[in-house]
Design a protein around this motif. Sequence first.
Motif, PDB file in Angstrom:
ATOM      1  N   ILE A   1     -16.725  27.935   4.375  1.00  0.00           N
ATOM      2  CA  ILE A   1     -16.290  28.410   3.065  1.00  0.00           C
ATOM      3  C   ILE A   1     -15.762  29.822   3.258  1.00  0.00           C
ATOM      4  O   ILE A   1     -16.505  30.714   3.663  1.00  0.00           O
ATOM      5  CB  ILE A   1     -17.457  28.391   2.056  1.00  0.00           C
ATOM      6  CG1 ILE A   1     -18.021  26.969   1.945  1.00  0.00           C
ATOM      7  CG2 ILE A   1     -16.995  28.909   0.697  1.00  0.00           C
ATOM      8  CD1 ILE A   1     -19.342  26.892   1.220  1.00  0.00           C
ATOM      9  N   ASN A   2     -14.458  30.014   3.006  1.00  0.00           N
ATOM     10  CA  ASN A   2     -13.812  31.314   3.184  1.00  0.00           C
ATOM     11  C   ASN A   2     -13.339  31.850   1.846  1.00  0.00           C
ATOM     12  O   ASN A   2     -12.636  31.160   1.113  1.00  0.00           O
ATOM     13  CB  ASN A   2     -12.573  31.196   4.097  1.00  0.00           C
ATOM     14  CG  ASN A   2     -12.924  30.811   5.505  1.00  0.00           C
ATOM     15  OD1 ASN A   2     -13.803  31.411   6.110  1.00  0.00           O
ATOM     16  ND2 ASN A   2     -12.246  29.808   6.024  1.00  0.00           N
ATOM     17  N   GLY A   3     -13.721  33.088   1.551  1.00  0.00           N
ATOM     18  CA  GLY A   3     -13.242  33.780   0.359  1.00  0.00           C
ATOM     19  C   GLY A   3     -12.800  35.178   0.752  1.00  0.00           C
ATOM     20  O   GLY A   3     -12.876  35.558   1.918  1.00  0.00           O
ATOM     21  N   THR A   4     -12.351  35.962  -0.224  1.00  0.00           N
ATOM     22  CA  THR A   4     -11.863  37.303   0.079  1.00  0.00           C
ATOM     23  C   THR A   4     -12.961  38.208   0.619  1.00  0.00           C
ATOM     24  O   THR A   4     -12.697  39.069   1.445  1.00  0.00           O
ATOM     25  CB  THR A   4     -11.248  37.948  -1.183  1.00  0.00           C
ATOM     26  OG1 THR A   4     -12.215  37.915  -2.238  1.00  0.00           O
ATOM     27  CG2 THR A   4     -10.000  37.225  -1.611  1.00  0.00           C
ATOM     28  N   SER A   5     -14.202  37.994   0.197  1.00  0.00           N
ATOM     29  CA  SER A   5     -15.284  38.859   0.664  1.00  0.00           C
ATOM     30  C   SER A   5     -16.412  38.084   1.346  1.00  0.00           C
ATOM     31  O   SER A   5     -17.414  38.673   1.726  1.00  0.00           O
ATOM     32  CB  SER A   5     -15.860  39.657  -0.510  1.00  0.00           C
ATOM     33  OG  SER A   5     -16.404  38.768  -1.466  1.00  0.00           O
ATOM     34  N   THR A   6     -16.261  36.751   1.513  1.00  0.00           N
ATOM     35  CA  THR A   6     -17.337  35.939   2.056  1.00  0.00           C
ATOM     36  C   THR A   6     -16.787  34.881   2.990  1.00  0.00           C
ATOM     37  O   THR A   6     -15.795  34.231   2.678  1.00  0.00           O
ATOM     38  CB  THR A   6     -18.094  35.219   0.918  1.00  0.00           C
ATOM     39  OG1 THR A   6     -18.600  36.191   0.019  1.00  0.00           O
ATOM     40  CG2 THR A   6     -19.227  34.371   1.433  1.00  0.00           C
ATOM     41  N   THR A   7     -17.436  34.724   4.132  1.00  0.00           N
ATOM     42  CA  THR A   7     -17.215  33.571   4.999  1.00  0.00           C
ATOM     43  C   THR A   7     -18.581  33.008   5.337  1.00  0.00           C
ATOM     44  O   THR A   7     -19.467  33.733   5.776  1.00  0.00           O
ATOM     45  CB  THR A   7     -16.472  33.961   6.288  1.00  0.00           C
ATOM     46  OG1 THR A   7     -15.181  34.466   5.940  1.00  0.00           O
ATOM     47  CG2 THR A   7     -16.293  32.760   7.208  1.00  0.00           C
ATOM     48  N   SER A   8     -18.745  31.719   5.096  1.00  0.00           N
ATOM     49  CA  SER A   8     -20.015  31.063   5.339  1.00  0.00           C
ATOM     50  C   SER A   8     -19.757  29.800   6.140  1.00  0.00           C
ATOM     51  O   SER A   8     -18.880  29.006   5.795  1.00  0.00           O
ATOM     52  CB  SER A   8     -20.672  30.726   3.989  1.00  0.00           C
ATOM     53  OG  SER A   8     -21.920  30.146   4.176  1.00  0.00           O
ATOM     54  N   THR A   9     -20.487  29.623   7.235  1.00  0.00           N
ATOM     55  CA  THR A   9     -20.308  28.476   8.114  1.00  0.00           C
ATOM     56  C   THR A   9     -21.621  27.710   8.214  1.00  0.00           C
ATOM     57  O   THR A   9     -22.678  28.315   8.412  1.00  0.00           O
ATOM     58  CB  THR A   9     -19.850  28.939   9.511  1.00  0.00           C
ATOM     59  OG1 THR A   9     -18.647  29.701   9.377  1.00  0.00           O
ATOM     60  CG2 THR A   9     -19.592  27.763  10.425  1.00  0.00           C
ATOM     61  N   HIS A  10     -21.527  26.387   8.083  1.00  0.00           N
ATOM     62  CA  HIS A  10     -22.718  25.534   8.085  1.00  0.00           C
ATOM     63  C   HIS A  10     -22.463  24.302   8.936  1.00  0.00           C
ATOM     64  O   HIS A  10     -21.389  23.711   8.873  1.00  0.00           O
ATOM     65  CB  HIS A  10     -23.055  25.077   6.666  1.00  0.00           C
ATOM     66  CG  HIS A  10     -23.182  26.206   5.708  1.00  0.00           C
ATOM     67  ND1 HIS A  10     -24.371  26.841   5.480  1.00  0.00           N
ATOM     68  CD2 HIS A  10     -22.252  26.846   4.951  1.00  0.00           C
ATOM     69  CE1 HIS A  10     -24.187  27.826   4.602  1.00  0.00           C
ATOM     70  NE2 HIS A  10     -22.909  27.829   4.277  1.00  0.00           N
ATOM     71  N   LYS A  11     -23.451  23.886   9.699  1.00  0.00           N
ATOM     72  CA  LYS A  11     -23.392  22.636  10.434  1.00  0.00           C
ATOM     73  C   LYS A  11     -23.886  21.525   9.518  1.00  0.00           C
ATOM     74  O   LYS A  11     -24.920  21.674   8.855  1.00  0.00           O
ATOM     75  CB  LYS A  11     -24.276  22.693  11.687  1.00  0.00           C
ATOM     76  CG  LYS A  11     -23.817  23.702  12.701  1.00  0.00           C
ATOM     77  CD  LYS A  11     -22.521  23.283  13.325  1.00  0.00           C
ATOM     78  CE  LYS A  11     -22.132  24.261  14.429  1.00  0.00           C
ATOM     79  NZ  LYS A  11     -20.800  24.003  14.934  1.00  0.00           N
ATOM     80  N   ILE A  12     -23.122  20.438   9.448  1.00  0.00           N
ATOM     81  CA  ILE A  12     -23.531  19.284   8.656  1.00  0.00           C
ATOM     82  C   ILE A  12     -23.446  18.039   9.523  1.00  0.00           C
ATOM     83  O   ILE A  12     -22.678  17.987  10.487  1.00  0.00           O
ATOM     84  CB  ILE A  12     -22.708  19.101   7.364  1.00  0.00           C
ATOM     85  CG1 ILE A  12     -21.228  18.892   7.660  1.00  0.00           C
ATOM     86  CG2 ILE A  12     -22.903  20.280   6.418  1.00  0.00           C
ATOM     87  CD1 ILE A  12     -20.393  18.501   6.449  1.00  0.00           C
ATOM     88  N   THR A  13     -24.237  17.050   9.169  1.00  0.00           N
ATOM     89  CA  THR A  13     -24.184  15.748   9.825  1.00  0.00           C
ATOM     90  C   THR A  13     -23.776  14.729   8.789  1.00  0.00           C
ATOM     91  O   THR A  13     -24.293  14.711   7.667  1.00  0.00           O
ATOM     92  CB  THR A  13     -25.572  15.387  10.400  1.00  0.00           C
ATOM     93  OG1 THR A  13     -25.958  16.392  11.333  1.00  0.00           O
ATOM     94  CG2 THR A  13     -25.533  14.036  11.079  1.00  0.00           C
ATOM     95  N   ILE A  14     -22.812  13.889   9.162  1.00  0.00           N
ATOM     96  CA  ILE A  14     -22.343  12.841   8.258  1.00  0.00           C
ATOM     97  C   ILE A  14     -22.812  11.498   8.801  1.00  0.00           C
ATOM     98  O   ILE A  14     -22.649  11.201   9.990  1.00  0.00           O
ATOM     99  CB  ILE A  14     -20.806  12.865   8.111  1.00  0.00           C
ATOM    100  CG1 ILE A  14     -20.403  14.170   7.407  1.00  0.00           C
ATOM    101  CG2 ILE A  14     -20.307  11.646   7.350  1.00  0.00           C
ATOM    102  CD1 ILE A  14     -18.930  14.353   7.185  1.00  0.00           C
ATOM    103  N   LEU A  15     -23.426  10.709   7.926  1.00  0.00           N
ATOM    104  CA  LEU A  15     -23.889   9.361   8.267  1.00  0.00           C
ATOM    105  C   LEU A  15     -23.146   8.369   7.384  1.00  0.00           C
ATOM    106  O   LEU A  15     -23.090   8.533   6.176  1.00  0.00           O
ATOM    107  CB  LEU A  15     -25.394   9.236   8.035  1.00  0.00           C
ATOM    108  CG  LEU A  15     -26.280  10.213   8.800  1.00  0.00           C
ATOM    109  CD1 LEU A  15     -27.737  10.045   8.382  1.00  0.00           C
ATOM    110  CD2 LEU A  15     -26.128  10.035  10.291  1.00  0.00           C
ATOM    111  N   GLN A  16     -22.603   7.362   7.983  1.00  0.00           N
ATOM    112  CA  GLN A  16     -21.874   6.328   7.226  1.00  0.00           C
ATOM    113  C   GLN A  16     -22.653   5.035   7.226  1.00  0.00           C
ATOM    114  O   GLN A  16     -23.366   4.702   8.081  1.00  0.00           O
ATOM    115  CB  GLN A  16     -20.490   6.098   7.799  1.00  0.00           C
ATOM    116  CG  GLN A  16     -19.572   7.249   7.613  1.00  0.00           C
ATOM    117  CD  GLN A  16     -19.270   7.594   6.161  1.00  0.00           C
ATOM    118  OE1 GLN A  16     -19.424   6.790   5.250  1.00  0.00           O
ATOM    119  NE2 GLN A  16     -18.873   8.815   5.932  1.00  0.00           N
TER     120      GLN A  16
END
Length: 83
Positions: free
Chosen positions: A68-83
Amino acid sequence: TIGIYPNPVIGNRVSFQTSDLTKGTYNVEVINAFGARVFQQSVNHAGGAINQSLNLPNLNSGSYTLRINGTSTTSTHKITILQ
């Protein structure tokens, strides 16, 4: 702090929330294990609390990075997707 749920993601829907996010436009990206962007969406936020759901495309099961990138914030998260 931005929370991501559910994680692992089952199906195509993931959400993020926080209680205090600066007003602005945020670019949300999902990146696969090879570094390719597989999803992108812009979110306009009025400031303050946010609880935003995203409808992802059909992705293979595996590990991804949600950024998630914004003008004053960058946030990075690891996610796992299960189908």
